[in-house]
Design a protein around this motif. Structure first.
Motif, mmCIF file in Angstrom:
data_model
loop_
_atom_site.group_PDB
_atom_site.id
_atom_site.type_symbol
_atom_site.label_atom_id
_atom_site.label_comp_id
_atom_site.label_asym_id
_atom_site.label_seq_id
_atom_site.Cartn_x
_atom_site.Cartn_y
_atom_site.Cartn_z
ATOM 1 N N VAL A 115 36.475 44.205 40.396
ATOM 2 C CA VAL A 115 36.560 44.299 39.052
ATOM 3 C C VAL A 115 35.391 45.109 38.336
ATOM 4 N N SER A 116 34.330 45.380 39.254
ATOM 5 C CA SER A 116 33.186 46.213 38.715
ATOM 6 C C SER A 116 33.581 47.556 38.764
ATOM 7 N N ALA A 117 34.845 48.025 38.789
ATOM 8 C CA ALA A 117 35.295 49.480 38.776
ATOM 9 C C ALA A 117 34.873 50.211 37.215
ATOM 10 N N ALA A 118 34.777 51.108 37.107
ATOM 11 C CA ALA A 118 34.246 51.827 36.164
ATOM 12 C C ALA A 118 35.296 51.896 35.081
ATOM 13 N N PRO A 119 35.036 51.587 33.778
ATOM 14 C CA PRO A 119 36.000 51.463 32.866
ATOM 15 C C PRO A 119 36.667 52.790 32.543
ATOM 16 N N VAL A 120 37.997 52.975 32.182
ATOM 17 C CA VAL A 120 38.448 54.409 31.644
ATOM 18 C C VAL A 120 38.818 54.449 30.322
ATOM 19 N N MET A 165 48.977 38.462 36.586
ATOM 20 C CA MET A 165 49.833 39.810 36.210
ATOM 21 C C MET A 165 50.167 40.038 34.702
ATOM 22 N N ASP A 166 50.884 38.939 34.256
ATOM 23 C CA ASP A 166 51.342 38.972 32.760
ATOM 24 C C ASP A 166 50.141 38.912 31.968
ATOM 25 N N ASP A 167 49.146 38.355 31.834
ATOM 26 C CA ASP A 167 47.858 38.337 31.165
ATOM 27 C C ASP A 167 47.163 39.746 31.559
ATOM 28 N N ALA A 168 47.098 40.291 32.557
ATOM 29 C CA ALA A 168 46.517 41.591 32.843
ATOM 30 C C ALA A 168 47.290 42.747 32.114
ATOM 31 N N ILE A 169 48.468 42.750 32.105
ATOM 32 C CA ILE A 169 49.476 43.556 31.088
ATOM 33 C C ILE A 169 49.122 43.508 29.623
ATOM 34 N N GLU A 170 49.111 42.177 29.340
ATOM 35 C CA GLU A 170 48.787 41.798 27.855
ATOM 36 C C GLU A 170 47.518 42.622 27.549
ATOM 37 N N GLN A 171 46.371 42.374 28.244
ATOM 38 C CA GLN A 171 45.230 42.980 28.054
ATOM 39 C C GLN A 171 45.291 44.651 28.016
ATOM 40 N N LEU A 172 45.941 45.167 28.886
ATOM 41 C CA LEU A 172 46.026 46.510 29.048
ATOM 42 C C LEU A 172 46.921 47.358 27.832
ATOM 43 N N ILE A 173 47.950 46.491 27.361
ATOM 44 C CA ILE A 173 48.690 47.080 26.346
ATOM 45 C C ILE A 173 47.703 47.291 24.939
ATOM 46 N N VAL A 174 46.748 46.232 24.853
ATOM 47 C CA VAL A 174 45.810 46.403 23.616
ATOM 48 C C VAL A 174 45.068 47.596 24.043
ATOM 49 N N VAL A 175 44.595 47.610 25.165
ATOM 50 C CA VAL A 175 43.705 48.764 25.526
ATOM 51 C C VAL A 175 44.426 50.111 25.300
ATOM 52 N N LEU A 185 38.308 45.673 31.822
ATOM 53 C CA LEU A 185 37.775 44.898 33.103
ATOM 54 C C LEU A 185 38.367 43.577 33.182
ATOM 55 N N LEU A 186 38.626 42.726 31.861
ATOM 56 C CA LEU A 186 39.372 41.506 32.094
ATOM 57 C C LEU A 186 40.719 41.589 32.834
ATOM 58 N N ALA A 187 41.383 42.631 32.277
ATOM 59 C CA ALA A 187 42.619 42.769 32.860
ATOM 60 C C ALA A 187 42.514 43.041 34.291
ATOM 61 N N LEU A 188 41.613 43.879 34.805
ATOM 62 C CA LEU A 188 41.501 44.003 36.226
ATOM 63 C C LEU A 188 41.109 42.565 36.929
ATOM 64 N N ALA A 189 40.475 41.778 36.393
ATOM 65 C CA ALA A 189 39.827 40.628 36.685
ATOM 66 C C ALA A 189 41.189 39.704 36.927
ATOM 67 N N TYR A 190 42.063 39.446 35.950
ATOM 68 C CA TYR A 190 43.267 38.793 35.814
ATOM 69 C C TYR A 190 44.215 39.307 37.032
ATOM 70 N N ALA A 191 44.239 40.529 37.244
ATOM 71 C CA ALA A 191 45.159 41.237 38.286
ATOM 72 C C ALA A 191 44.619 40.734 39.554
ATOM 73 N N GLU A 192 43.294 40.521 39.746
ATOM 74 C CA GLU A 192 42.844 40.374 41.111
ATOM 75 C C GLU A 192 43.189 38.925 41.464
ATOM 76 N N VAL A 193 43.250 38.135 40.491
ATOM 77 C CA VAL A 193 43.588 36.650 40.627
ATOM 78 C C VAL A 193 45.173 36.343 40.686
ATOM 79 N N GLY A 194 46.028 37.590 40.376
ATOM 80 C CA GLY A 194 47.408 37.226 40.378
ATOM 81 C C GLY A 194 47.957 36.849 38.992
#
Length: 174
Positions: free
Chosen positions: A160-165, A123-133, A112-121
């Motif tokens: 951002v409130s989308a359900a985690p997968v 994207m590099d931070d979002a990808i970094e979080q998603l790689i850990v996920v 969800l942090l990655a989605l929040a990062y993506a929402e505010v642009g």
């Protein structure tokens, strides 16, 4: 045991089963009056506030619980989800980051942090979080697809409130 708030909490839970929301709220408040630092009663109050559409009160109660349990990553996660539901992406981001600081394996918080990062642009931070996920959930193709969408520029942020997968390690789920 007239000073034991656990009995009031149990009675409040019974009142909810009987669909007596106001009676339950009164009993929870009595339990909190007896013991203001009673996380179980505060958690139940948060659930009741959410169920009755009182999100701002739920945020305030969750903050009170965090004061009692400052090292509980699940409480920061709960706060982040509530804040994101209110559209406070900056506050949600901060709470997700704190949850992850306390438990680096908290995959749902990272997602969800990655989605929040993506929402505010961010994207590099979002990808970094998603790689850990992805590393925490190697069989989850949805995370790999999301990384690819962000990298290709095809990703359109959703709330951002989308359900985690992702699934959590036992220590987080408990």
């Amino acid at each position: 045991a007239p000073t034991n708030p656990a009995y009031l909490l149990q009675e409040a839970q019974l009142q909810i089963r009987a669909q007596n929301v106001e009676g339950a709220r009164d009993l929870i408040n009595q339990a909190i009056e007896l013991r203001p630092n009673y996380p179980e009663a505060l958690s139940f109050l948060t659930e009741l506030e959410l169920a009755t559409g009182q999100t701002e009160q739920a945020v305030a109660t969750t903050r009170a619980i965090i004061n009692l349990e400052p090292n509980n990553p699940a409480r920061y996660y709960q706060l982040a989800v509530l804040l994101s539901a209110q559209g406070d992406i900056a506050g949600a981001t901060s709470a997700f980051e704190r949850a992850i600081d306390l438990n680096p394996q908290f995959a749902n918080a990272r997602y969800l942090l990655a989605l929040a990062y993506a929402e505010v642009g961010r994207m590099d931070d979002a990808i970094e979080q998603l790689i850990v996920v992805r590393d925490l959930n190697p069989d989850n193709e949805a995370v790999t697809e999301l990384i690819a969408q962000i990298q290709s520029g095809e990703f359109v942020p959703s709330p951002v409130s989308a359900a985690p997968v992702v699934s959590e390690p036992e220590v987080v789920a408990e």
